[in-house]
Design a protein around this motif. Structure first.
Motif, PDB file in Angstrom:
ATOM      1  N   ARG A  53       0.867  -1.164  -0.133  1.00 19.12           N
ATOM      2  CA  ARG A  53       0.189  -0.135  -0.168  1.00 19.12           C
ATOM      3  C   ARG A  53       0.892   1.075  -0.022  1.00 19.12           C
ATOM      4  O   ARG A  53       1.553   1.621   0.993  1.00 19.12           O
ATOM      5  N   ALA A  54       1.059   2.007  -1.186  1.00 17.98           N
ATOM      6  CA  ALA A  54       1.887   2.843  -1.357  1.00 17.98           C
ATOM      7  C   ALA A  54       1.369   4.342  -0.897  1.00 17.98           C
ATOM      8  O   ALA A  54       2.102   5.233  -0.238  1.00 17.98           O
ATOM      9  N   LEU A  55      -0.013   4.210  -0.914  1.00 21.93           N
ATOM     10  CA  LEU A  55      -0.743   5.548  -0.676  1.00 21.93           C
ATOM     11  C   LEU A  55      -1.886   4.882   0.255  1.00 21.93           C
ATOM     12  O   LEU A  55      -2.730   4.049  -0.198  1.00 21.93           O
ATOM     13  N   ASP A  56      -1.970   5.503   1.491  1.00 24.56           N
ATOM     14  CA  ASP A  56      -2.960   4.985   2.705  1.00 24.56           C
ATOM     15  C   ASP A  56      -3.954   5.906   3.092  1.00 24.56           C
ATOM     16  O   ASP A  56      -3.512   6.469   4.256  1.00 24.56           O
ATOM     17  N   GLY A  57      -4.830   6.569   2.389  1.00 26.23           N
ATOM     18  CA  GLY A  57      -5.569   7.643   2.799  1.00 26.23           C
ATOM     19  C   GLY A  57      -4.760   9.106   2.876  1.00 26.23           C
ATOM     20  O   GLY A  57      -5.015   9.691   3.757  1.00 26.23           O
ATOM     21  N   ALA A  58      -3.916   9.160   1.975  1.00 26.34           N
ATOM     22  CA  ALA A  58      -3.024  10.342   1.771  1.00 26.34           C
ATOM     23  C   ALA A  58      -3.854  11.735   1.525  1.00 26.34           C
ATOM     24  O   ALA A  58      -4.720  11.869   0.774  1.00 26.34           O
ATOM     25  N   ASP A  59      -3.684  12.920   2.362  1.00 25.20           N
ATOM     26  CA  ASP A  59      -4.308  13.997   2.273  1.00 25.20           C
ATOM     27  C   ASP A  59      -3.216  15.066   2.115  1.00 25.20           C
ATOM     28  O   ASP A  59      -2.169  14.870   2.606  1.00 25.20           O
ATOM     29  N   LEU A  60      -3.235  16.131   1.254  1.00 23.86           N
ATOM     30  CA  LEU A  60      -2.395  17.167   1.177  1.00 23.86           C
ATOM     31  C   LEU A  60      -3.368  18.372   0.550  1.00 23.86           C
ATOM     32  O   LEU A  60      -4.028  18.318  -0.308  1.00 23.86           O
ATOM     33  N   SER A  61      -2.724  19.716   0.964  1.00 30.87           N
ATOM     34  CA  SER A  61      -3.286  20.736   0.189  1.00 30.87           C
ATOM     35  C   SER A  61      -1.972  21.782  -0.030  1.00 30.87           C
ATOM     36  O   SER A  61      -1.305  21.679   0.609  1.00 30.87           O
ATOM     37  N   VAL A  62      -2.474  22.481  -1.233  1.00 31.63           N
ATOM     38  CA  VAL A  62      -1.339  23.426  -1.585  1.00 31.63           C
ATOM     39  C   VAL A  62      -2.210  24.593  -1.893  1.00 31.63           C
ATOM     40  O   VAL A  62      -3.270  24.650  -2.504  1.00 31.63           O
ATOM     41  N   ARG A  63      -1.677  25.893  -1.263  1.00 36.19           N
ATOM     42  CA  ARG A  63      -2.475  27.190  -1.523  1.00 36.19           C
ATOM     43  C   ARG A  63      -1.663  27.893  -2.641  1.00 36.19           C
ATOM     44  O   ARG A  63      -0.555  27.866  -2.978  1.00 36.19           O
ATOM     45  N   GLU A  64      -2.583  28.540  -3.370  1.00 35.08           N
ATOM     46  CA  GLU A  64      -1.898  29.586  -4.439  1.00 35.08           C
ATOM     47  C   GLU A  64      -0.859  30.348  -4.087  1.00 35.08           C
ATOM     48  O   GLU A  64      -1.016  30.883  -2.870  1.00 35.08           O
ATOM     49  N   GLY A  65       0.271  30.421  -4.762  1.00 29.98           N
ATOM     50  CA  GLY A  65       1.275  31.441  -4.444  1.00 29.98           C
ATOM     51  C   GLY A  65       2.523  30.839  -3.236  1.00 29.98           C
ATOM     52  O   GLY A  65       3.100  31.755  -3.209  1.00 29.98           O
ATOM     53  N   THR A  66       2.383  29.554  -3.227  1.00 30.33           N
ATOM     54  CA  THR A  66       3.311  29.129  -1.987  1.00 30.33           C
ATOM     55  C   THR A  66       4.150  28.240  -2.911  1.00 30.33           C
ATOM     56  O   THR A  66       4.038  27.804  -4.114  1.00 30.33           O
ATOM     57  N   ILE A  67       5.268  28.018  -2.137  1.00 25.95           N
ATOM     58  CA  ILE A  67       6.347  26.713  -2.514  1.00 25.95           C
ATOM     59  C   ILE A  67       6.236  25.962  -1.664  1.00 25.95           C
ATOM     60  O   ILE A  67       6.962  26.254  -0.402  1.00 25.95           O
ATOM     61  N   THR A  68       5.647  24.787  -1.832  1.00 32.42           N
ATOM     62  CA  THR A  68       5.232  24.029  -0.781  1.00 32.42           C
ATOM     63  C   THR A  68       6.280  22.644  -0.839  1.00 32.42           C
ATOM     64  O   THR A  68       6.529  22.122  -1.879  1.00 32.42           O
ATOM     65  N   GLY A  69       6.940  22.346   0.274  1.00 31.05           N
ATOM     66  CA  GLY A  69       7.841  21.377   0.159  1.00 31.05           C
ATOM     67  C   GLY A  69       6.894  20.101   0.587  1.00 31.05           C
ATOM     68  O   GLY A  69       6.057  19.817   1.482  1.00 31.05           O
ATOM     69  N   LEU A  70       7.387  18.886   0.178  1.00 28.48           N
ATOM     70  CA  LEU A  70       6.934  17.533   0.319  1.00 28.48           C
ATOM     71  C   LEU A  70       8.140  16.766   0.605  1.00 28.48           C
ATOM     72  O   LEU A  70       8.889  16.318  -0.076  1.00 28.48           O
ATOM     73  N   ILE A  71       8.063  16.292   2.031  1.00 26.11           N
ATOM     74  CA  ILE A  71       9.243  15.512   2.395  1.00 26.11           C
ATOM     75  C   ILE A  71       8.757  14.165   3.117  1.00 26.11           C
ATOM     76  O   ILE A  71       7.710  13.955   3.641  1.00 26.11           O
ATOM     77  N   GLY A  72       9.536  13.177   3.189  1.00 30.30           N
ATOM     78  CA  GLY A  72       9.457  11.915   3.841  1.00 30.30           C
ATOM     79  C   GLY A  72      10.453  10.956   3.520  1.00 30.30           C
ATOM     80  O   GLY A  72      11.473  10.968   2.568  1.00 30.30           O
ATOM     81  N   PRO A  73      10.663   9.703   4.443  1.00 31.27           N
ATOM     82  CA  PRO A  73      11.539   8.883   4.177  1.00 31.27           C
ATOM     83  C   PRO A  73      11.275   8.158   2.875  1.00 31.27           C
ATOM     84  O   PRO A  73      10.281   8.290   2.351  1.00 31.27           O
ATOM     85  N   ASN A  74      12.471   7.396   2.362  1.00 32.03           N
ATOM     86  CA  ASN A  74      12.083   6.704   1.383  1.00 32.03           C
ATOM     87  C   ASN A  74      11.036   5.509   1.497  1.00 32.03           C
ATOM     88  O   ASN A  74      10.802   5.027   2.498  1.00 32.03           O
ATOM     89  N   GLY A  75      10.150   5.432   0.468  1.00 31.23           N
ATOM     90  CA  GLY A  75       9.042   4.591   0.541  1.00 31.23           C
ATOM     91  C   GLY A  75       7.825   5.307   1.220  1.00 31.23           C
ATOM     92  O   GLY A  75       6.673   4.473   1.665  1.00 31.23           O
ATOM     93  N   ALA A  76       7.807   6.326   1.336  1.00 32.61           N
ATOM     94  CA  ALA A  76       6.759   7.178   2.401  1.00 32.61           C
ATOM     95  C   ALA A  76       5.607   7.518   1.195  1.00 32.61           C
ATOM     96  O   ALA A  76       4.407   7.667   1.571  1.00 32.61           O
ATOM     97  N   GLY A  77       5.708   7.370   0.088  1.00 25.62           N
ATOM     98  CA  GLY A  77       4.601   7.505  -0.959  1.00 25.62           C
ATOM     99  C   GLY A  77       4.544   8.674  -1.694  1.00 25.62           C
ATOM    100  O   GLY A  77       3.807   9.064  -2.327  1.00 25.62           O
ATOM    101  N   LYS A  78       5.956   9.715  -1.660  1.00 26.62           N
ATOM    102  CA  LYS A  78       5.663  10.927  -2.362  1.00 26.62           C
ATOM    103  C   LYS A  78       5.723  11.014  -3.810  1.00 26.62           C
ATOM    104  O   LYS A  78       4.557  11.445  -4.347  1.00 26.62           O
ATOM    105  N   THR A  79       6.491  10.340  -4.542  1.00 23.31           N
ATOM    106  CA  THR A  79       6.519   9.920  -6.080  1.00 23.31           C
ATOM    107  C   THR A  79       5.243   9.629  -6.485  1.00 23.31           C
ATOM    108  O   THR A  79       4.536   9.881  -7.347  1.00 23.31           O
ATOM    109  N   THR A  80       4.654   8.407  -5.584  1.00 22.00           N
ATOM    110  CA  THR A  80       3.380   7.871  -5.967  1.00 22.00           C
ATOM    111  C   THR A  80       2.343   8.871  -5.879  1.00 22.00           C
ATOM    112  O   THR A  80       1.179   8.990  -6.811  1.00 22.00           O
TER     113      THR A  80
END
Length: 279
Positions: free
Chosen positions: A37-64
């Motif tokens: 299970r690469a994504l397990d109920g993933a939530d995320l929001s990005v607001r207009e005008g930001t440079i939002t970072g997305l981090i996490g250990p290897n296998g956290a599901g970021k690229t998925t």
């Protein structure tokens, strides 16, 4: 500018960014690969005008997460809302047409084409793609091609690759290919650009150029960015807010300082429970 004025300006920028309209909202995404299970109920929001970072250990599901948002993988549950519209499971070209673009960990340039040709392929709705136009409207086709070429040369000048416009893309260095990836997204006038590890394999000089470009595009052209990156110094200096993923879901969102101090983030990175499956 005085120190107080600088601090006031920084506070104003942070306030205006935090109050920007919600541009991207990911709601409860689920994605399995066989028994993983690469994504397990993933939530995320990005607001207009930001440079939002997305981090996490290897296998956290970021690229998925990037792949599902942009239509390269299908979501098995959850929704993706972009600019108020449900784009869940749209194919990549449809997501692209909505103004949401992405780059890849490993650049996907057309190796047998020149740097300039790589950019001229990008704009949608090119009249020369229709046989009728090439036969009966050659003037319109030619005018559009010239306009696309002028824009491509302008973009290449911006990323400082204009001196390589006739070079085969396969001959570029790793850092130059990352700049070319950014340049390709700029041919579409995007609202949101998803950058997948822009710093990987890039020497410090080109990385400095790339981050300067991102800041300029965000500040002067109003482009919003969501950035996956393992270089924490880069994330902490470039991004606000920062989203942390762990085990396929969001662990927290906060300012760089809040993320740096959070004990759950430290535990996620050092807990040893992750296999290097997917970044």
């Amino acid at each position: 500018m005085t120190t107080q004025a600088t601090e006031d300006e920084g506070l104003h920028n942070k306030t205006s960014r935090s109050s920007g309209a919600l541009l991207l909202e990911v709601q409860g995404l689920v994605r399995d690969f066989d028994s993983l299970r690469a994504l397990d109920g993933a939530d995320l929001s990005v607001r207009e005008g930001t440079i939002t970072g997305l981090i996490g250990p290897n296998g956290a599901g970021k690229t998925t997460l990037f792949n599902v948002v942009t239509g390269f993988h299908l979501a098995q549950a959850g929704r993706v809302i972009f600019n108020g519209k449900d784009i869940t499971n749209l194919p990549p070209h449809r997501v692209f047409q909505h103004g949401l673009c992405r780059t890849f960990q490993i650049p996907r340039e057309h190796q047998s084409l020149s740097v300039l040709e790589n950019l001229m392929l990008i704009p949608p709705g090119q009249q020369g793609e229709r046989l009728f136009n090439t036969w009966f409207r050659p003037g319109a086709v030619r005018r559009q091609e010239l306009a696309n070429r002028d824009k491509a040369l302008e973009v290449l000048e911006f990323v400082e690759l204009d001196h390589l416009h006739d070079e085969y893309a396969r001959n570029l260095s790793g850092g130059q290919k990352k700049l070319l990836e950014l340049a390709r997204t700029l041919m579409t006038d995007p609202q949101l650009v998803l950058l997948d590890e822009p710093g990987a394999g890039v020497n410090p000089t080109l990385m400095h150029r790339l981050t300067d470009n991102i800041r300029y595009l965000n500040r002067e052209r109003g482009i919003t960015f969501l950035v996956i990156e393992h270089d924490m110094d880069l994330i902490m200096s470039l991004c606000d807010p920062v989203v942390v993923m762990s085990e396929g879901r969001q662990l927290m969102t906060g300012s760089p300082e809040e993320v740096r101090r959070n004990p759950r983030v430290l535990e996620a990175y050092l807990g040893g429970q992750y296999a290097a499956v997917e970044g």
